[in-house]
Write a protein that holds these residues in place. Structure first.
Motif, PDB file in Angstrom:
ATOM      1  N   LEU A  12       0.898  -1.347   0.261  1.00 23.95           N
ATOM      2  CA  LEU A  12      -0.045   0.064  -0.151  1.00 23.95           C
ATOM      3  C   LEU A  12       0.824   1.328  -0.024  1.00 23.95           C
ATOM      4  CD1 LEU A  12      -2.607   1.538   0.258  1.00 23.95           C
ATOM      5  CD2 LEU A  12      -2.565   1.081   2.777  1.00 23.95           C
ATOM      6  N   HIS A  13       0.588   2.028  -1.231  1.00 27.62           N
ATOM      7  CA  HIS A  13       1.558   3.322  -1.189  1.00 27.62           C
ATOM      8  C   HIS A  13       0.709   4.536  -1.119  1.00 27.62           C
ATOM      9  CE1 HIS A  13       5.333   1.866  -2.642  1.00 27.62           C
ATOM     10  NE2 HIS A  13       4.843   0.646  -2.397  1.00 27.62           N
TER      11      HIS A  13
ATOM     12  N   GLU B 179       0.593  -3.619 -10.856  1.00 17.34           N
ATOM     13  CA  GLU B 179      -0.506  -4.329 -10.082  1.00 17.34           C
ATOM     14  C   GLU B 179      -0.146  -5.115  -8.826  1.00 17.34           C
ATOM     15  OE1 GLU B 179       0.904  -8.463 -12.485  1.00 17.34           O
ATOM     16  OE2 GLU B 179      -0.693  -7.191 -13.429  1.00 17.34           O
ATOM     17  N   ARG B 180       1.243  -4.947  -8.454  1.00 14.26           N
ATOM     18  CA  ARG B 180       1.833  -5.297  -7.060  1.00 14.26           C
ATOM     19  C   ARG B 180       1.366  -4.385  -6.298  1.00 14.26           C
ATOM     20  NH1 ARG B 180       8.027  -6.813  -7.108  1.00 14.26           N
ATOM     21  NH2 ARG B 180       7.567  -7.503  -5.273  1.00 14.26           N
ATOM     22  N   MET B 181       0.696  -2.972  -6.460  1.00  9.72           N
ATOM     23  CA  MET B 181       0.690  -1.862  -5.611  1.00  9.72           C
ATOM     24  C   MET B 181      -0.574  -1.449  -5.404  1.00  9.72           C
ATOM     25  SD  MET B 181       2.800   1.245  -6.669  1.00  9.72           S
ATOM     26  CE  MET B 181       4.569   0.748  -6.565  1.00  9.72           C
ATOM     27  N   VAL B 182      -1.185  -1.266  -4.255  1.00  2.61           N
ATOM     28  CA  VAL B 182      -2.418  -0.395  -3.850  1.00  2.61           C
ATOM     29  C   VAL B 182      -2.047   0.938  -3.760  1.00  2.61           C
ATOM     30  CG1 VAL B 182      -4.284  -0.413  -2.589  1.00  2.61           C
ATOM     31  CG2 VAL B 182      -3.424  -2.447  -3.299  1.00  2.61           C
TER      32      VAL B 182
ATOM     33  N   ASP C 190      -6.335   3.276  -6.340  1.00  2.00           N
ATOM     34  CA  ASP C 190      -7.251   2.248  -5.774  1.00  2.00           C
ATOM     35  C   ASP C 190      -7.902   2.838  -4.596  1.00  2.00           C
ATOM     36  OD1 ASP C 190      -5.960  -0.063  -7.146  1.00  2.00           O
ATOM     37  OD2 ASP C 190      -4.108   0.946  -6.468  1.00  2.00           O
ATOM     38  N   VAL C 191      -7.284   4.096  -4.174  1.00  2.00           N
ATOM     39  CA  VAL C 191      -7.786   4.742  -2.985  1.00  2.00           C
ATOM     40  C   VAL C 191      -7.900   6.197  -3.151  1.00  2.00           C
ATOM     41  CG1 VAL C 191      -8.180   5.155  -0.400  1.00  2.00           C
ATOM     42  CG2 VAL C 191      -7.106   2.772  -1.440  1.00  2.00           C
TER      43      VAL C 191
END
Ligand SMILES: NC(=O)c1ccc[n+]([C@@H]2O[C@H](COP(=O)([O-])OP(=O)(O)OC[C@H]3O[C@@H](n4cnc5c(N)ncnc54)[C@H](OP(=O)(O)O)[C@@H]3O)[C@@H](O)[C@H]2O)c1
Length: 302
Positions: free
Chosen positions: A52-53, A87-90, A127-128
């Motif tokens: 999560l970044h 795709e490895r990251m949110v 994503d957020v």
């Protein structure tokens, strides 16, 4: 032996699983020529399970940055060089702070801020998306409509708030018709407010994931400066017993809260990110946690 309350299991945000430690981008503002350094840092976070970044459009004004959008542009550069990492990251980003105004969550501004973030990051959606700080002149009905509109357009996944009071959060939720997916308050051994101001209780009631900002109090915990001396003593004693650093002990405190917060790690140093990761294995009992709380507040609980 009392059980540990530290919960290292993944948290779920909008259907994605994220590690209990996130990587914070506030200080991610190295020069544009430092591409290899940026790539290495992001790769290290992913390898450590910090998928999560947490960034924001306004990250870039502090720590020698070049101003609005600098941190997002730098992450966008990393993703352009390594598209397979997306795709490895949110990715969570924030809008609503406009230096000079100072806050704007009006529909036109938030929509523009979100579009600008997507363009700097070089992605078609985040994503957020969080409202960074409450706009005291914004009506929650309009803010909710704007966020739902962005989500409906596929530009954002989950909706979140940061630095919102309980009542500000509730007002927004009343118009969203659902709990926010994420709330982002400051929380650490040196800042216990969300345990008492209703933010964590409300998050638990609604299934909202808290993201704790400045989990090391912005570096004051490892430096032992600007925090109560008895707190440093208790952290060091527990850290010594468990064979971890004071920072890992402080991160473990965040992960032990029943609201299951995610700690947003702010260090830009790979060795310190690895050290933070050890927090996931720290055992902390109820008795340990109350010792930390009492040392932080400087008064015994009644
Ligand atoms: N929503 C909001 O309003 C808000 C506000 C603030 C922050 N945030 C989010 O929370 C994230 C984390 O905040 P933060 O950066 O304040 O987190 P933090 O983890 O509390 O503090 C990070 C700072 O501590 C320093 N540090 C860590 N270990 C150290 C050690 N052993 N000795 C000396 N210094 C040490 C780091 O320096 P090095 O880099 O040199 O290790 C860095 O400057 C931000 O990146 C951002 O994503 C959100």
């Amino acid at each position: 032996m009392e059980p540990t309350l530290v919960d290292p299991s993944p948290r779920s945000i909008a259907g994605r699983q994220v590690g209990p430690l996130a990587f914070g981008h506030w200080r991610f503002v190295g020069g544009d020529d430092a591409e290899a350094e940026a790539d290495a840092l992001i790769e290290a976070t992913l390898d450590l399970g910090m998928n999560l970044h947490d960034t924001a459009d306004v990250y870039g004004f502090d720590w020698g940055g070049e101003g609005m959008g600098h941190a997002e542009r730098r992450l966008g550069g990393v993703l352009a060089r390594h598209p397979e990492w997306r795709e490895r990251m949110v990715i969570a980003t924030k809008g609503g702070i406009l230096p000079g105004v100072p806050y704007d969550s009006s529909p036109a501004y938030l929509r523009m801020a979100c579009e600008d973030s997507l363009s700097r990051l070089g992605v078609d959606h985040v994503d957020v998306y969080l409202v960074h700080r409450p706009d005291l002149l914004g009506h929650p009905e309009q803010v909710a409509e704007t966020l739902v509109g962005l989500r409906g357009a596929g530009k954002i996944g989950a909706i979140g708030v940061s630095n919102h009071t309980l009542e500000q959060t509730r007002a927004l939720e009343a118009f969203l018709g659902e709990p926010v997916a994420v709330t982002q308050p400051e929380f650490s051994v040196a800042q216990l407010a969300p345990m008492r101001d209703g933010i964590f209780d409300h998050a638990m009631a609604g299934g909202t994931v808290p993201m704790a900002w400045s989990p090391l109090a912005g570096g004051r915990v490892p430096k032992g400066e600007g925090i109560p001396a008895p707190l440093v003593e208790v952290l060091d004693e527990l850290a010594g017993e468990r064979g971890v650093s004071r920072s890992a002990m402080a991160m473990a405190f965040v992960l032990a809260n029943p609201a299951r917060p995610i700690a947003i790690v702010g260090s830009q140093n790979v060795d310190r990110l690895e050290d933070a990761s050890t927090a996931r294995e720290v055992a902390l009992t109820r008795a340990d946690l109350y010792r930390i709380i009492e040392a932080s507040e400087g008064v015994p609980l009644p």
